[in-house]
Enzyme design. Structure first.
Site, PDB file in Angstrom:
ATOM      1  CB  THR A 135      -1.353   0.276   1.108  1.00 45.71           C
ATOM      2  OG1 THR A 135      -1.347   1.456   1.216  1.00 45.71           O
ATOM      3  CG2 THR A 135      -0.106  -0.646   2.060  1.00 45.71           C
ATOM      4  CG  ASP A 136      -1.330   4.718  -0.916  1.00 44.31           C
ATOM      5  OD1 ASP A 136      -2.112   3.867   0.113  1.00 44.31           O
ATOM      6  OD2 ASP A 136      -1.725   6.131  -1.434  1.00 44.31           O
ATOM      7  CD  GLU A 137      -3.484   3.641   4.584  1.00 39.94           C
ATOM      8  OE1 GLU A 137      -3.349   4.068   6.018  1.00 39.94           O
ATOM      9  OE2 GLU A 137      -4.602   3.740   3.684  1.00 39.94           O
ATOM     10  CE1 TYR A 161      -3.876  -1.920   5.934  1.00 36.80           C
ATOM     11  CE2 TYR A 161      -2.976  -0.038   5.292  1.00 36.80           C
ATOM     12  CZ  TYR A 161      -3.377  -1.708   4.451  1.00 36.80           C
ATOM     13  OH  TYR A 161      -3.483  -2.010   3.177  1.00 36.80           O
ATOM     14  CE  LYS A 165      -0.016  -4.126   2.961  1.00 32.66           C
ATOM     15  NZ  LYS A 165      -0.325  -6.127   2.592  1.00 32.66           N
TER      16      LYS A 165
HETATM   17  P1  NAD Z   1      -9.813  -7.381   2.203  1.00 35.79           P
HETATM   18  O1  NAD Z   1     -10.185  -6.549   3.217  1.00 35.79           O
HETATM   19  O2  NAD Z   1     -10.781  -7.193   1.428  1.00 35.79           O
HETATM   20  O3  NAD Z   1      -9.334  -8.537   2.121  1.00 35.79           O
HETATM   21  C1  NAD Z   1      -8.258  -9.458   3.066  1.00 35.79           C
HETATM   22  C2  NAD Z   1      -8.740 -10.879   2.826  1.00 35.79           C
HETATM   23  O4  NAD Z   1      -7.642 -11.752   3.333  1.00 35.79           O
HETATM   24  C3  NAD Z   1      -9.739 -11.594   2.943  1.00 35.79           C
HETATM   25  O5  NAD Z   1     -10.846 -12.311   2.199  1.00 35.79           O
HETATM   26  C4  NAD Z   1      -9.826 -12.363   4.256  1.00 35.79           C
HETATM   27  O6  NAD Z   1     -10.413 -13.085   4.508  1.00 35.79           O
HETATM   28  C5  NAD Z   1      -8.400 -12.782   4.194  1.00 35.79           C
HETATM   29  N1  NAD Z   1      -7.327 -13.097   4.580  1.00 35.79           N
HETATM   30  C6  NAD Z   1      -7.230 -12.024   6.618  1.00 35.79           C
HETATM   31  N2  NAD Z   1      -6.564 -13.314   7.157  1.00 35.79           N
HETATM   32  C7  NAD Z   1      -5.665 -14.166   6.807  1.00 35.79           C
HETATM   33  C8  NAD Z   1      -4.884 -14.896   6.891  1.00 35.79           C
HETATM   34  N3  NAD Z   1      -4.364 -14.690   8.161  1.00 35.79           N
HETATM   35  N4  NAD Z   1      -5.262 -15.875   5.976  1.00 35.79           N
HETATM   36  C9  NAD Z   1      -5.572 -16.214   5.128  1.00 35.79           C
HETATM   37  N5  NAD Z   1      -6.372 -15.200   4.399  1.00 35.79           N
HETATM   38  C10 NAD Z   1      -6.763 -13.883   4.974  1.00 35.79           C
HETATM   39  O7  NAD Z   1      -8.435  -6.668   1.621  1.00 35.79           O
HETATM   40  P2  NAD Z   1      -8.363  -5.507  -0.174  1.00 35.79           P
HETATM   41  O8  NAD Z   1      -8.840  -4.498   0.477  1.00 35.79           O
HETATM   42  O9  NAD Z   1      -8.788  -6.990  -0.747  1.00 35.79           O
HETATM   43  O10 NAD Z   1      -6.728  -6.357   0.452  1.00 35.79           O
HETATM   44  C11 NAD Z   1      -5.603  -6.421  -0.283  1.00 35.79           C
HETATM   45  C12 NAD Z   1      -4.107  -6.430  -0.067  1.00 35.79           C
HETATM   46  O11 NAD Z   1      -3.949  -5.552  -0.707  1.00 35.79           O
HETATM   47  C13 NAD Z   1      -3.747  -6.205   1.506  1.00 35.79           C
HETATM   48  O12 NAD Z   1      -2.351  -6.513   1.426  1.00 35.79           O
HETATM   49  C14 NAD Z   1      -4.074  -4.491   1.285  1.00 35.79           C
HETATM   50  O13 NAD Z   1      -3.274  -3.691   2.145  1.00 35.79           O
HETATM   51  C15 NAD Z   1      -3.466  -4.523  -0.093  1.00 35.79           C
HETATM   52  N6  NAD Z   1      -4.198  -2.872  -0.472  1.00 35.79           N
HETATM   53  C16 NAD Z   1      -5.439  -2.441  -0.526  1.00 35.79           C
HETATM   54  C17 NAD Z   1      -6.123  -0.972  -0.786  1.00 35.79           C
HETATM   55  C18 NAD Z   1      -7.128  -0.975  -0.873  1.00 35.79           C
HETATM   56  O14 NAD Z   1      -8.076   0.117  -1.581  1.00 35.79           O
HETATM   57  N7  NAD Z   1      -7.780  -1.520  -0.225  1.00 35.79           N
HETATM   58  C19 NAD Z   1      -4.859  -0.232  -1.335  1.00 35.79           C
HETATM   59  C20 NAD Z   1      -3.686  -1.063  -1.167  1.00 35.79           C
HETATM   60  C21 NAD Z   1      -2.815  -2.552  -1.268  1.00 35.79           C
HETATM   61  O1  DAU Z   2      -4.791   4.250   0.422  1.00 32.39           O
HETATM   62  C1  DAU Z   2      -4.467   2.791   0.622  1.00 32.39           C
HETATM   63  C2  DAU Z   2      -5.657   2.425   1.426  1.00 32.39           C
HETATM   64  O2  DAU Z   2      -6.171   2.842   1.434  1.00 32.39           O
HETATM   65  C3  DAU Z   2      -4.826   0.555   1.911  1.00 32.39           C
HETATM   66  O3  DAU Z   2      -3.855  -0.033   2.240  1.00 32.39           O
HETATM   67  C4  DAU Z   2      -5.838   0.178   3.065  1.00 32.39           C
HETATM   68  O4  DAU Z   2      -6.014  -1.319   3.087  1.00 32.39           O
HETATM   69  C5  DAU Z   2      -7.610   0.378   2.239  1.00 32.39           C
HETATM   70  O5  DAU Z   2      -8.388   0.390   3.431  1.00 32.39           O
HETATM   71  C6  DAU Z   2      -7.688   1.771   2.235  1.00 32.39           C
HETATM   72  O6  DAU Z   2      -7.169   2.823   3.535  1.00 32.39           O
HETATM   73  P1  DAU Z   2      -7.771   4.195   3.503  1.00 32.39           P
HETATM   74  O7  DAU Z   2      -8.116   5.019   5.257  1.00 32.39           O
HETATM   75  O8  DAU Z   2      -7.754   5.479   3.045  1.00 32.39           O
HETATM   76  O9  DAU Z   2      -9.371   3.271   3.316  1.00 32.39           O
HETATM   77  P2  DAU Z   2     -11.061   4.265   4.181  1.00 32.39           P
HETATM   78  O10 DAU Z   2     -12.204   3.459   2.898  1.00 32.39           O
HETATM   79  O11 DAU Z   2     -11.260   3.171   5.471  1.00 32.39           O
HETATM   80  O12 DAU Z   2     -10.514   5.961   3.888  1.00 32.39           O
HETATM   81  C7  DAU Z   2     -10.489   6.512   2.579  1.00 32.39           C
HETATM   82  C8  DAU Z   2     -10.588   8.032   3.812  1.00 32.39           C
HETATM   83  O13 DAU Z   2     -11.562   8.626   4.304  1.00 32.39           O
HETATM   84  C9  DAU Z   2      -9.872   8.410   4.884  1.00 32.39           C
HETATM   85  O14 DAU Z   2      -9.011   9.600   4.888  1.00 32.39           O
HETATM   86  C10 DAU Z   2     -11.108   8.176   6.222  1.00 32.39           C
HETATM   87  C11 DAU Z   2     -12.295   8.596   4.874  1.00 32.39           C
HETATM   88  N1  DAU Z   2     -13.537   8.321   6.101  1.00 32.39           N
HETATM   89  C12 DAU Z   2     -13.730   6.420   5.871  1.00 32.39           C
HETATM   90  C13 DAU Z   2     -14.508   6.162   6.280  1.00 32.39           C
HETATM   91  C14 DAU Z   2     -15.018   4.678   6.600  1.00 32.39           C
HETATM   92  C15 DAU Z   2     -14.776   8.725   6.304  1.00 32.39           C
HETATM   93  O15 DAU Z   2     -14.095  10.372   6.552  1.00 32.39           O
HETATM   94  N2  DAU Z   2     -15.390   8.876   6.972  1.00 32.39           N
HETATM   95  C16 DAU Z   2     -15.444   7.294   6.980  1.00 32.39           C
HETATM   96  O16 DAU Z   2     -16.350   6.491   7.480  1.00 32.39           O
END
Ligand code: NAD
Ligand code: DAU
Length: 354
Positions: A135-137, A161, A165
């Site tokens: 992730t970019d975080e 988180y 990561k």
């Molecule tokens: P998600 O939370 O939707 O899905 C995570 C999946 O991993 C789920 O299916 C869960 O059951 C499985 N899981 C959790 N713990 C596990 C374990 N111990 N063993 C096996 N499976 C397990 O997450 P996502 O949003 O699809 O993100 C996927 C990956 O991409 C993550 O590594 C996250 O850090 C990364 N990522 C997410 C975003 C985003 O915006 N969602 C952006 C950048 C990177």
């Molecule tokens: O940047 C990549 C990341 O993006 C991934 O690594 C994470 O897995 C993914 O969850 C996401 O993280 P964020 O914290 O950016 O996503 P979230 O959707 O939780 O929040 C997006 C923005 O919106 C953040 O600035 C917080 C804000 N927010 C979020 C929620 C849930 C609100 O203002 N209100 C809300 O209820």
């Protein structure tokens, strides 16, 4: 080695989009190991459940015996590691699961993959890949005029988180440097699209807007994120897997920085248009709530390297991607009903009431 991709976390949001896309667009088989936490949903994969090139295995990446057996039986040419605890707010309330899966789980997986890889023939060893999805975080927070994150930006993770990561990214790097494991790491910005669990901003706002419920915006709503349509992210991962240089990291982003408040207002307008506003525009549901502790102000991704080296650029614009996404959530009642029961409701009650 077989033409098999071993995916972890393939029942989650991005993982399931990736698995569906690869089964549709590739000839490889996919084995999907997922623990099915609250975020894992097998309904996402119904379309391929019976496909001969797809196998689901229920289990934990930290279960080394299970992972070992699977690697030995399926002999994959690549591992694509999505499995993680992914929600920042949950990591603030309870960081332990994040360390267990993101750090310990990634470590256990790396150890088993290292053993499997060590036993391959020389040619197969060269061809094997371990792709770590990150992730970019990990780069921390930017000021309004700072340049976007590049692959050489120093790590400065701010939430539990992000720290978990970052730790996993460092382990992946060390396994390449020390043992020569052929790794690739991708760091991506915020994804949106179908199958995202409605604890995250975009699906939460779509569903609340559609139900006429308050739309919680943290702080002043001016935090900035870069948004990428999930299918573009999945294509980027496939591109890095196919042609990325071993040991490298690639930033993936949408060239699409937006303030949270602008995202929420856009969704309100699209839901009004698609579902009808009955005279009261949904922007009126926007409610500013207490800020997230340690809330990162701005993320921005410089995705020049992946474009220059591998020719990947996002296809979807935010305007087209967000419309598709809103429409998907409005049309998929059954999926929504399924995920909004149980643990999700409990999370919403605990999190937004305080
Ligand atoms: P998600 O939370 O939707 O899905 C995570 C999946 O991993 C789920 O299916 C869960 O059951 C499985 N899981 C959790 N713990 C596990 C374990 N111990 N063993 C096996 N499976 C397990 O997450 P996502 O949003 O699809 O993100 C996927 C990956 O991409 C993550 O590594 C996250 O850090 C990364 N990522 C997410 C975003 C985003 O915006 N969602 C952006 C950048 C990177
Ligand atoms: O940047 C990549 C990341 O993006 C991934 O690594 C994470 O897995 C993914 O969850 C996401 O993280 P964020 O914290 O950016 O996503 P979230 O959707 O939780 O929040 C997006 C923005 O919106 C953040 O600035 C917080 C804000 N927010 C979020 C929620 C849930 C609100 O203002 N209100 C809300 O209820």
């Amino acid at each position: 080695m077989e033409n098999t991709i071993f995916v972890t976390g393939g029942a989650g949001f991005i993982g399931s989009n990736f698995v569906l896309q690869r089964i549709e667009r590739d000839s490889a088989s996919v084995v999907n190991l997922d623990k099915l936490t609250y975020a894992g949903n097998l309904h996402n994969l119904e379309a391929i459940a019976k496909n001969q090139r797809y196998e689901f295995v229920h289990g934990d990446i930290a279960d080394r015996g299970l992972v070992r057996g699977l690697l030995e039986r399926r002999k994959p040419r690549a591992v694509v590691h999505f499995a993680a605890e992914s929600h920042v707010d949950r990591s603030i309330r309870g960081p332990e699961d994040f360390v267990r899966t993101n750090v310990d789980g990634t470590f256990a997986l790396l150890e088993e993959v290292r053993t499997y890889w060590g036993g391959l023939a020389e040619r197969e060893k060269t061809d094997f890949r371990f792709l770590h999805v990150s992730t970019d975080e990990v780069f921390g927070s930017l000021g309004p005029n700072d340049p976007a994150f590049s692959e050489t930006t120093p790590y400065a993770p701010n939430s539990p988180y992000a720290a978990s990561k970052a730790a996993s990214d460092h382990f992946v790097r060390a396994y390449q440097h020390t043992y020569g494991l052929p790794t690739l790491t991708t760091n991506c910005s915020n994804n949106y699209g179908r199958f995202q669990f409605p604890e995250k901003l975009i699906p939460l706002v779509i569903l609340n807007a559609s139900d006429g419920k308050p739309l919680p915006v943290y702080g002043d709503g001016k935090n900035v994120r870069d948004w990428l349509y999930v299918e573009d992210h999945c294509e980027a991962i496939a591109t890095v897997l196919a042609r990325g240089r071993v040991g490298q990291t690639y930033n993936i982003g949408g060239w699409n920085e937006k303030r949270n408040i602008d995202i929420v207002e856009t969704i309100c307008d699209i839901v009004d248009e698609m579902a009808g506003s009955r005279g009261a525009p949904r922007r009126g549901l926007i409610t500013f709530v207490k800020d997230r502790p340690g809330h990162d102000r701005r993320y921005a991704m410089d995705a020049t390297k992946i474009e220059r080296e591998l020719g990947w650029r996002p296809v979807e614009t935010f305007e087209s991607g967000i419309r598709k996404t809103v429409q998907w959530y409005l049309e998929n009642d059954e999926w929504v009903r399924d995920v909004t029961s149980g643990s999700y409701r409990q999370w919403v009650e605990t999190h937004y009431s305080s």
